[in-house]
Design a protein around this motif. Structure first.
Motif, mmCIF file in Angstrom:
data_model
loop_
_atom_site.group_PDB
_atom_site.id
_atom_site.type_symbol
_atom_site.label_atom_id
_atom_site.label_comp_id
_atom_site.label_asym_id
_atom_site.label_seq_id
_atom_site.Cartn_x
_atom_site.Cartn_y
_atom_site.Cartn_z
ATOM 1 N N ALA A 1 56.651 -3.361 -25.421
ATOM 2 C CA ALA A 1 56.508 -4.806 -25.422
ATOM 3 C C ALA A 1 55.161 -5.193 -25.993
ATOM 4 N N SER B 1 52.306 -8.273 -25.632
ATOM 5 C CA SER B 1 51.932 -9.399 -24.774
ATOM 6 C C SER B 1 50.752 -10.152 -25.353
ATOM 7 N N LYS C 1 54.575 -15.358 -22.318
ATOM 8 C CA LYS C 1 55.479 -14.287 -21.900
ATOM 9 C C LYS C 1 55.461 -13.148 -22.910
ATOM 10 N N ALA C 2 55.685 -11.955 -22.387
ATOM 11 C CA ALA C 2 55.708 -10.790 -23.254
ATOM 12 C C ALA C 2 56.986 -10.762 -24.087
ATOM 13 N N THR C 3 56.882 -10.153 -25.235
ATOM 14 C CA THR C 3 58.044 -9.946 -26.104
ATOM 15 C C THR C 3 58.448 -8.484 -25.999
ATOM 16 N N TYR C 4 59.662 -8.262 -25.525
ATOM 17 C CA TYR C 4 60.129 -6.908 -25.280
ATOM 18 C C TYR C 4 60.924 -6.378 -26.473
ATOM 19 N N GLU D 1 64.156 -3.051 -20.511
ATOM 20 C CA GLU D 1 64.560 -4.004 -19.483
ATOM 21 C C GLU D 1 63.356 -4.820 -19.015
ATOM 22 N N LYS D 2 63.364 -6.080 -19.301
ATOM 23 C CA LYS D 2 62.225 -6.915 -18.933
ATOM 24 C C LYS D 2 62.088 -7.103 -17.430
ATOM 25 N N ASP D 3 63.198 -7.003 -16.704
ATOM 26 C CA ASP D 3 63.111 -7.149 -15.245
ATOM 27 C C ASP D 3 62.592 -5.883 -14.588
ATOM 28 N N LEU E 1 57.696 -5.265 -15.833
ATOM 29 C CA LEU E 1 57.089 -6.583 -15.817
ATOM 30 C C LEU E 1 55.693 -6.534 -16.417
#
Lengths: 115, 117
Positions: free
Chosen positions: A48, A50, A55-58, A63-65, A68
């Motif tokens: 990712a 940041s 917000k970060a770009t994944y 999985e962004k969840d 974190l």
């Protein structure tokens, strides 16, 4: 100049727990920070990007969840591996980039082992 | 998208011998090129970079690399290696442009250089 630190350098945790890794630019302000993971004998894979205050770009497939990322200030970004499992065991490396520079400065990495 | 291929996964050499680590890239846009070194359990350290200008780039620790646009290559060389050069070396590219992918590096698979006495 251009030193990036990571903390902790290594961590062992039980499956199901969460782990936070810090990345700090010690002597410059980093407008952008990157998080990579590296499996044994493999290359670095970008997870990712940041930017401070947004917000970060994944990358695709990350999985962004589960991973974190918080970039609360121009010198600190954190990666939290939530509900870690053994397959999350890896070497996590961050890098920081100053605005208008074409170079990333890398941290020393964090070895995560999930039992 | 960009891609990087490092043609040799392992390169063993004897101390004081010359070495070349090969890197080829593919990109539809112009790129910046980098070589990094990684010692065991450490992060990456920049050896050298090509942004523009002279195609022969000199870096730290006596390394140099030559950008060849027609062959889309950026091979790393050192005329005489030391035991301390034993490490893993990564070639990387970055788009020479802004946009949403600004700053993103694409890495090759890495080449493990082992220098034997």
């Amino acid at each position: 100049g251009a030193v990036v630190s990571q903390h902790p350098s290594w961590v062992i945790c039980k499956s199901g727990t969460s782990v936070k890794i810090e990345c700090r630019s010690l002597d410059f302000q980093a407008t952008t920070m990157f998080w990579y993971r590296q499996f044994p004998k493999q290359s670095l894979m970008l997870m990712a990007t940041s930017n401070e205050g947004s917000k970060a770009t994944y990358e695709q497939g990350v999985e962004k969840d589960k991973f974190l990322i918080n970039h609360a200030s121009l010198t600190l970004s954190t990666l939290t591996v939530t509900s870690a499992h053994p397959e999350d065991s890896s070497f996590y490396i961050c890098s920081a980039m100053r605005s208008s520079y074409n170079e990333q400065f890398f941290g020393p990495g964090t070895r995560l082992t999930v039992l | 998208a960009q891609s990087v291929t490092q043609l040799d996964s392992q390169v063993p050499v004897f101390e004081e011998a010359p070495v070349e680590l090969r890197c080829n890239y593919s990109s539809s846009v112009s790129v910046y090129l980098f070589w990094y070194v990684q010692y065991p359990n450490q992060g990456l350290q920049l050896l050298l970079k090509y942004l523009s200008g002279s195609t022969l780039v000199k870096g730290i620790n006596g390394f140099e690399a030559e950008f060849n646009k027609s062959q889309t290559s950026f091979h790393l060389r050192k005329p005489s290696v030391h035991i301390s050069d034993t490490a893993e070396y990564f070639c990387a590219v970055k788009k020479n442009a802004g946009g949403t992918s600004y700053g993103k590096l694409t890495f090759g698979q890495g080449t493990i250089l082992t220098v034997h006495p």
